[in-house]
Design an enzyme around this catalytic site. Structure first.
Site, mmCIF file in Angstrom:
data_model
loop_
_atom_site.group_PDB
_atom_site.id
_atom_site.type_symbol
_atom_site.label_atom_id
_atom_site.label_comp_id
_atom_site.label_asym_id
_atom_site.label_seq_id
_atom_site.Cartn_x
_atom_site.Cartn_y
_atom_site.Cartn_z
ATOM 1 N N GLN A 54 1.046 -1.080 -0.327
ATOM 2 C CA GLN A 54 0.441 0.285 -0.232
ATOM 3 C C GLN A 54 0.709 0.935 0.150
ATOM 4 O O GLN A 54 0.664 2.316 -0.257
ATOM 5 C CB GLN A 54 -1.001 -0.115 1.565
ATOM 6 C CG GLN A 54 -1.890 -1.281 0.705
ATOM 7 C CD GLN A 54 -3.034 -0.782 2.232
ATOM 8 O OE1 GLN A 54 -3.145 -1.492 3.277
ATOM 9 N NE2 GLN A 54 -4.191 -0.289 2.060
ATOM 10 N N CYS A 101 -10.552 0.460 3.306
ATOM 11 C CA CYS A 101 -9.248 0.604 2.910
ATOM 12 C C CYS A 101 -8.868 1.380 2.539
ATOM 13 O O CYS A 101 -9.353 2.220 1.999
ATOM 14 C CB CYS A 101 -9.373 -1.106 2.086
ATOM 15 S SG CYS A 101 -7.288 -1.339 1.330
ATOM 16 N N HIS A 143 -7.488 -8.851 6.085
ATOM 17 C CA HIS A 143 -7.765 -7.417 5.199
ATOM 18 C C HIS A 143 -5.649 -7.633 4.419
ATOM 19 O O HIS A 143 -5.593 -7.735 3.904
ATOM 20 C CB HIS A 143 -7.759 -6.756 5.429
ATOM 21 C CG HIS A 143 -7.991 -5.529 4.847
ATOM 22 N ND1 HIS A 143 -9.347 -5.326 4.284
ATOM 23 C CD2 HIS A 143 -7.151 -4.609 4.258
ATOM 24 C CE1 HIS A 143 -8.793 -4.198 3.698
ATOM 25 N NE2 HIS A 143 -8.100 -3.468 3.898
ATOM 26 N N GLU A 144 -4.767 -7.244 5.668
ATOM 27 C CA GLU A 144 -3.737 -7.185 5.630
ATOM 28 C C GLU A 144 -3.106 -8.219 4.684
ATOM 29 O O GLU A 144 -1.796 -8.053 3.888
ATOM 30 C CB GLU A 144 -2.614 -6.912 7.294
ATOM 31 C CG GLU A 144 -3.180 -5.383 7.247
ATOM 32 C CD GLU A 144 -3.912 -4.196 6.817
ATOM 33 O OE1 GLU A 144 -2.689 -4.573 5.366
ATOM 34 O OE2 GLU A 144 -4.699 -3.825 7.048
ATOM 35 N N HIS A 147 -3.503 -8.179 1.281
ATOM 36 C CA HIS A 147 -3.244 -7.406 0.394
ATOM 37 C C HIS A 147 -1.419 -7.723 -0.233
ATOM 38 O O HIS A 147 -1.126 -7.558 -1.045
ATOM 39 C CB HIS A 147 -2.517 -6.369 1.280
ATOM 40 C CG HIS A 147 -3.207 -5.401 0.963
ATOM 41 N ND1 HIS A 147 -4.326 -4.756 0.526
ATOM 42 C CD2 HIS A 147 -4.152 -4.750 2.264
ATOM 43 C CE1 HIS A 147 -4.673 -3.737 0.597
ATOM 44 N NE2 HIS A 147 -5.177 -3.633 2.002
HETATM 45 ZN ZN LIG Z 1 -6.104 -2.274 2.916
#
Ligand SMILES: [Zn+2]
Length: 178
Positions: A54, A101, A143-144, A147
């Site tokens: 990210q 997010c 969630h992480e 990624h």
């Molecule tokens: Zn996210």
């Protein structure tokens, strides 16, 4: 410390599988600075987690910190670093809840996640640890870690009908959930 630019969806870095962090990285001041900057960036945008892709770094690295919220029965999670994390679900129970997010600004949607899991990872100094997590903490980890595999929560939604802007979420959805 610096606040880093957050990649938004459609940037290829968010769709590429992240590379494992090499042993030699832990002694690299730039790697340690990246972790501090990710922490600062997570605070700046009021996230509960941030993954390296990210911030345009294709590494298997994420940070998490959750402020407790008794009203929503969310347990506090002190700041933690996940390097080369491996997630193993415990049981097959899943929970559905809204997620947002930082790479998909202003939106939320309902995502099913495993209720309980085992996390194995390294900390910022390369020390291996493992823990069990459930509920919201387990959701943030999933969630992480998604990624790091080039996935975002939209990929996990069972239906787009729950997709909502945050303002409309507060106006129309959140109200009815309480
Ligand atoms: Zn996210």
């Amino acid at each position: 410390m610096s606040i880093l630019k957050v990649a938004r969806i459609a940037h290829p870095v968010l769709r590429a599988p992240a590379q494992p962090v090499a042993k030699s990285a832990f002694k690299d001041p730039l790697f340690q600075k990246l972790i501090d900057d990710m922490r600062e960036t997570m605070y700046e945008y009021e996230g509960v987690g941030l993954a390296a892709p990210q911030v345009h770094e294709g590494l298997q690295l994420a940070v998490i910190e959750v402020g407790g919220d008794d009203e929503r029965s969310v347990a506090e999670v002190p700041f933690m670093v996940l390097v080369n994390p491996v997630v193993t679900p415990i049981g097959d129970e899943t929970l559905r809840s809204y997620e947002g997010c930082l790479s998909i600004p202003d939106l939320r949607g309902v995502v099913p996640r495993f209720k309980k899991l085992k996390l194995e990872a390294k900390d910022r100094h390369g020390k291996a640890y493992s823990l069990e997590a459930e509920d919201f903490f387990a959701r943030v980890i999933q969630h992480e870690c998604d990624h790091l595999a080039g996935r975002v929560y939209l990929d996990r939604m069972e239906s787009m009908r729950t997709l909502t802007f945050i303002k409309e979420f507060e106006d129309h959805v959140h109200k009815h959930e309480q």
